[in-house]
Design a protein around this motif. Structure first.
Motif, PDB file in Angstrom:
ATOM      1  N   GLY A   1      -2.244   7.440  -9.780  1.00 44.44           N
ATOM      2  CA  GLY A   1      -3.147   6.362  -9.402  1.00 44.44           C
ATOM      3  C   GLY A   1      -3.092   5.172 -10.338  1.00 44.44           C
TER       4      GLY A   1
ATOM      5  N   ALA B   1       0.853   4.243  -2.930  1.00 43.05           N
ATOM      6  CA  ALA B   1       0.617   5.650  -2.606  1.00 43.05           C
ATOM      7  C   ALA B   1       1.639   6.579  -3.249  1.00 43.05           C
ATOM      8  CB  ALA B   1       0.622   5.836  -1.089  1.00 43.05           C
TER       9      ALA B   1
ATOM     10  N   GLU C   1       0.823  -1.207   0.000  1.00 41.22           N
ATOM     11  CA  GLU C   1       0.000   0.000   0.000  1.00 41.22           C
ATOM     12  C   GLU C   1       0.858   1.259   0.000  1.00 41.22           C
ATOM     13  OE1 GLU C   1      -3.072   0.169  -0.524  1.00 41.22           O
ATOM     14  OE2 GLU C   1      -3.696  -1.924  -0.256  1.00 41.22           O
TER      15      GLU C   1
END
Length: 398
Positions: free
Chosen positions: A24, A19, A15
């Protein structure tokens, strides 16, 4: 060309790495970090992410293609038990035209068993060299050995372009060979031309349901490959004199091993084919009832022809799929075709526009079919067809 490679074993916190991406483009799926097509190659994940987690790889540039090493236009000879499919003669005619623009030879590739007579017949069509792979293990088509032979032929002779008939065998063999040679393939080509300067093969075919005509070239790969349906091109005329060289070839027995086993071949009963008909009466969406369709059958019988139609009639169950003309049906080239109640969509036109005489009957004076027709009748078929039938019967004295 550059790409990113993710090393999952070097990621402790997926994760946290996701980030890092400002666009994205990274996500976690089944515990692994993946990069989707929206990646902008900003390399933020490479520079600020865990060391070695994402690697930027620049692939080696492909060497420029030396087109001058690829010479000639080759035709795959479609045959069963030594009987040559007529699409082969059409492809020979086109190959001679294309090769003539380059001043290069025409080749034929004949694969099978006991095909010497077929090879001699091909000498009547102006081919420069006929390469024959004759072996009992090649008596019946099997994808692996036939692909191996085809690959061998290409690597030894380096043809600039290869034409394959869109037969049942051709539709299986051509894609496999193209993939093996890492080159392009255009299926169901309707127009072929050759650029004499670049030696690039111009391939045109309907696409997106016939709504556009796609113009395809393969400038960075050789050989260039295309499949062509029967009745699309003009057949090469048979010559009385014999020309061309028959080159008998062999291939390592190990290459002829197949994982398929042909148990038996059962001949299909002879059937009428709209491709071989000289006269066709074609029905379209404008035919509203089976009674009207029966009239068209009667007209076809009086003219010694066959009934055909468009896709909507097949979907309605009014005609068999083997009677369908068009991109998703059959390509025909009759001496006469009478089109009744057909609007003239490109999907249909592509399957019959080489007919010698096209008669169109439609009550819409702006119907697209009239642009392709030689004779145009504006009116209701329920008035025209009965009168036409009566006139033909009167001439026959019935």
């Amino acid at each position: 060309m550059a790409r990113l490679k993710v090393h999952q074993d070097k990621i402790d916190d997926p994760e946290a790495l996701v980030a890092v991406c400002p666009f994205g483009s990274m996500s976690v799926k089944d515990g692994n970090v993946v990069i989707d097509d929206s990646c902008r190659m900003c390399l933020n994940c490479v520079n600020t992410g865990p060391k070695g987690a994402v690697e930027f790889i620049v692939e080696k540039k492909k060497k420029p293609l030396k087109k001058e090493r690829w010479q000639g236009v080759a035709v795959y000879v479609a045959q069963v038990d030594g009987e040559i499919h007529p699409v082969t003669y059409e492809l020979i005619g086109k190959a001679k035209e294309l090769a003539g623009k380059l001043h290069q030879p025409v080749y034929a590739l004949l694969i099978g068993s006991q095909v010497q007579a077929a090879a001699k017949e091909l000498q009547h069509y102006g081919i420069d060299k006929i390469f024959v792979y004759d072996d009992p293990k090649l008596a019946r088509f099997a994808i692996e050995p036939y692909t191996a032979v085809f690959e061998r032929f290409i690597k030894q002779n380096k043809p600039n372009s290869i034409l394959v008939g869109a037969t049942t065998v051709g539709r299986q063999l051509a894609p496999r060979v193209a993939a093996r040679m890492r080159t392009g393939l255009t299926a169901d080509t309707t127009i072929l031309d050759m650029d004499a300067k670049s030696t690039d093969l111009s391939q045109i075919r309907p696409a997106f349901g016939g709504n556009i005509m796609a113009h395809i070239v393969t400038p960075n790969n050789r050989p260039q490959m295309a499949t062509v349906r029967y009745k699309v091109m003009d057949a090469a005329p048979r010559q009385e004199e014999i020309s061309g060289e028959i080159v008998e070839k062999k291939i390592n027995e190990k290459k002829l091993v197949s994982n398929e086993k042909i148990i038996d071949i059962i001949p299909k009963p002879a059937e009428q084919s709209i491709e071989s008909a000289d006269v066709l009466v074609a029905a379209g969406r404008g035919v509203k009832s089976k009674a009207e369709l029966d009239q068209l059958k009667e007209l076809a019988n009086l003219l010694g022809g066959q009934l055909a139609g468009t896709r909507p009639l097949v979907e309605n169950g009014w005609i068999d799929v083997r009677q369908q003309i068009g991109l998703s049906g059959r390509t025909v080239r009759p001496k006469l075709i009478i089109c009744v109640g057909i609007s003239g969509a490109i999907q249909f036109i592509a399957g019959m526009d080489n007919a010698d005489n096209i008669v169109a009957i439609n009550n819409d004076p702006k119907a697209t079919i009239f642009k392709s027709a030689h004779y145009c009748l504006v009116g209701d078929q329920s008035d025209i067809i009965p009168q036409l039938i009566a006139d033909i019967k009167a001439r026959k004295g019935e």
